[in-house]
Motif scaffolding. Sequence first.
Motif, mmCIF file in Angstrom:
data_model
loop_
_atom_site.group_PDB
_atom_site.id
_atom_site.type_symbol
_atom_site.label_atom_id
_atom_site.label_comp_id
_atom_site.label_asym_id
_atom_site.label_seq_id
_atom_site.Cartn_x
_atom_site.Cartn_y
_atom_site.Cartn_z
ATOM 1 N N GLN A 45 27.158 44.849 -13.665
ATOM 2 C CA GLN A 45 28.038 45.746 -12.927
ATOM 3 C C GLN A 45 29.486 45.655 -13.399
ATOM 4 O O GLN A 45 29.931 44.632 -13.924
ATOM 5 N N ASN A 46 30.223 46.754 -13.170
ATOM 6 C CA ASN A 46 31.664 46.774 -13.364
ATOM 7 C C ASN A 46 32.283 46.230 -12.078
ATOM 8 O O ASN A 46 32.280 46.890 -11.045
ATOM 9 N N THR A 47 32.801 45.025 -12.139
ATOM 10 C CA THR A 47 33.251 44.332 -10.934
ATOM 11 C C THR A 47 34.264 45.148 -10.138
ATOM 12 O O THR A 47 34.140 45.311 -8.922
ATOM 13 N N LEU A 48 35.302 45.658 -10.793
ATOM 14 C CA LEU A 48 36.353 46.370 -10.075
ATOM 15 C C LEU A 48 35.852 47.656 -9.435
ATOM 16 O O LEU A 48 36.427 48.133 -8.459
ATOM 17 N N TYR A 167 36.239 55.165 -11.278
ATOM 18 C CA TYR A 167 35.671 54.523 -12.455
ATOM 19 C C TYR A 167 34.542 55.364 -13.040
ATOM 20 O O TYR A 167 33.634 55.780 -12.337
ATOM 21 N N LYS A 168 34.600 55.600 -14.341
ATOM 22 C CA LYS A 168 33.505 56.249 -15.041
ATOM 23 C C LYS A 168 32.975 55.270 -16.066
ATOM 24 O O LYS A 168 33.659 54.911 -17.018
ATOM 25 N N ASP A 169 31.750 54.812 -15.863
ATOM 26 C CA ASP A 169 31.178 53.811 -16.754
ATOM 27 C C ASP A 169 29.671 53.870 -16.669
ATOM 28 O O ASP A 169 29.094 54.701 -15.972
ATOM 29 N N ARG A 170 29.020 52.953 -17.373
ATOM 30 C CA ARG A 170 27.564 52.889 -17.377
ATOM 31 C C ARG A 170 27.057 51.672 -16.626
ATOM 32 O O ARG A 170 25.901 51.295 -16.756
ATOM 33 N N GLY A 171 27.916 51.039 -15.856
ATOM 34 C CA GLY A 171 27.509 49.881 -15.075
ATOM 35 C C GLY A 171 26.538 50.273 -13.972
ATOM 36 O O GLY A 171 26.511 51.410 -13.506
ATOM 37 N N PHE A 246 39.291 54.603 -16.242
ATOM 38 C CA PHE A 246 39.819 54.534 -14.883
ATOM 39 C C PHE A 246 40.841 55.637 -14.683
ATOM 40 O O PHE A 246 41.701 55.864 -15.541
ATOM 41 N N LYS A 247 40.760 56.308 -13.545
ATOM 42 C CA LYS A 247 41.719 57.367 -13.235
ATOM 43 C C LYS A 247 41.982 57.370 -11.740
ATOM 44 O O LYS A 247 41.059 57.444 -10.939
ATOM 45 N N GLN A 248 43.261 57.251 -11.361
ATOM 46 C CA GLN A 248 43.621 57.319 -9.952
ATOM 47 C C GLN A 248 45.060 57.781 -9.808
ATOM 48 O O GLN A 248 45.919 57.424 -10.609
ATOM 49 N N GLY A 249 45.321 58.561 -8.797
ATOM 50 C CA GLY A 249 46.663 59.043 -8.533
ATOM 51 C C GLY A 249 47.064 58.797 -7.098
ATOM 52 O O GLY A 249 46.233 58.470 -6.250
ATOM 53 N N ALA A 250 48.369 58.952 -6.833
ATOM 54 C CA ALA A 250 48.874 58.771 -5.474
ATOM 55 C C ALA A 250 50.190 59.527 -5.321
ATOM 56 O O ALA A 250 50.897 59.782 -6.302
ATOM 57 N N ARG A 251 50.512 59.880 -4.073
ATOM 58 C CA ARG A 251 51.809 60.473 -3.767
ATOM 59 C C ARG A 251 52.738 59.352 -3.303
ATOM 60 O O ARG A 251 52.389 58.580 -2.415
ATOM 61 N N SER A 323 49.362 49.426 -7.153
ATOM 62 C CA SER A 323 48.360 49.913 -6.191
ATOM 63 C C SER A 323 47.486 50.998 -6.760
ATOM 64 O O SER A 323 46.322 51.143 -6.357
ATOM 65 N N ILE A 324 48.021 51.801 -7.684
ATOM 66 C CA ILE A 324 47.179 52.886 -8.238
ATOM 67 C C ILE A 324 46.420 52.451 -9.487
ATOM 68 O O ILE A 324 45.700 53.249 -10.088
ATOM 69 N N MET A 325 46.531 51.179 -9.854
ATOM 70 C CA MET A 325 45.817 50.689 -11.031
ATOM 71 C C MET A 325 44.514 49.990 -10.638
ATOM 72 O O MET A 325 43.802 49.478 -11.487
ATOM 73 N N PHE A 326 44.180 49.998 -9.314
ATOM 74 C CA PHE A 326 42.964 49.342 -8.845
ATOM 75 C C PHE A 326 42.279 50.216 -7.801
ATOM 76 O O PHE A 326 42.901 51.061 -7.184
#
Length: 326
Positions: A45-48, A167-171, A246-251, A323-326
Amino acid sequence: MLCIKHHSTDPYFNIATDEYIFKHMEEDCFMLWRNDNAIIVGKHQNTLAEINHEYVKERGIKVVRRLSGGGAVYHDLGNLNFSFTRTGDSYEMIDFQRYTKPIIEVLKELGVNAKFEGRNDLTIEGKKFSGNAEHVFKNKVLHHGTLLFSSEMKDISGALKINPLKYKDRGVKSVPNRVTNISDHLKEKISLDQFTDKIMDYITGHFEDARMYEFTEEDLKKIQEIRDEKYSTWEWNFGYSPDYNFKQGARTPGGTIEMNMNVSHGIIRAVKITGDFFHIRDIKPIEQALENTKHEEEAIRVKLEPFNLKEYFDKISEDDLISIMF
C-alpha cells in the motif's frame, strides 16, 4: 506448536515479532498480542494514501508497514491480534478459513454467531470485527488477524479517513467496512484479558503438541534489532510505498493554491505549485528545493527554512503549504 502471549504494546516491536516468528523460529507458532494506537498498512500500500495525516499527527498514532498484503487497519489496546505461523505443503498455504475457525468456535461458545465472509473477514450480524492477511514464503505461511473487542470506533474512522482524489497510484486500496466490537454482542460481559485466555485455552486444547512459550532474552534481542533496522524506519513504513502522483488544493487568506507532486519510493521527484496567489519572487526556487526530498513533514520544513516565504506566497504561511502536501 509454540503458544505465545506477547506482552509488548509497541507497534514497531510487535510487527517485528511477527517477522521473527515467521523467519527465525523453526516450530509452528500461535501468538496473541496487542498494539497501542497504530495504523498497520499492507505491504503493497501507499502509506500516505491510507491515513488521515493530521489526525495521526495530532494523536501521535504510529504508522507501521507489515510483511503481509491486504488493507490498512487501526489498532488500539481494545483490539486483540492473533498470529499463526505454519510449515506445510505450498498448495494448502492460503487458507483463511483454517486459521480463523478457532476464533469462530470460541465466539460460538460465548453465544456469538460469528461468520467468515468475503475474502478474509469475520463478521457479526453483517458487521466486520476481524480482518485477516497472509504472507507465504516457500513452504511457510504467516497468518495474522485483528479482533475488535472494545476499540474506539471514532479513532478507527478518524485515523483511516482519507481523500481518495489526492493520490493516483497502483497501490492496494483499503475498502471501508461497517465494523463492530465483539464486546457489544456478548450475552455475559467479560474482559479482554478473559477473552484472550479463552482463545489461548482453545488453541492449547485443540492443537497437537501445543505448549506455552516465553521469548528468551536472545529472542527479544533479535526482535529489537529487526524493529530498529526495519520496522521503525521511514524507509520501510513510507519509502517502500509504490510510486504515485499527488494533487491537492486549498483556499487560503492569500488565495487558492494547488500542489502537484510526483513521488517515487517516498521521495518527491517533481513539484509544480499553481494558484491565484500573489508573490514578489518567482516560486521556481521553492519547487526546485522540494525536489529529491522525503514526502515527510520534517524533511519538507527543513527545505523551506532558508526561504522568507512571505516574499514567495503573500498571506500564505509555511503551515498552509505543509497542510496541502498531505
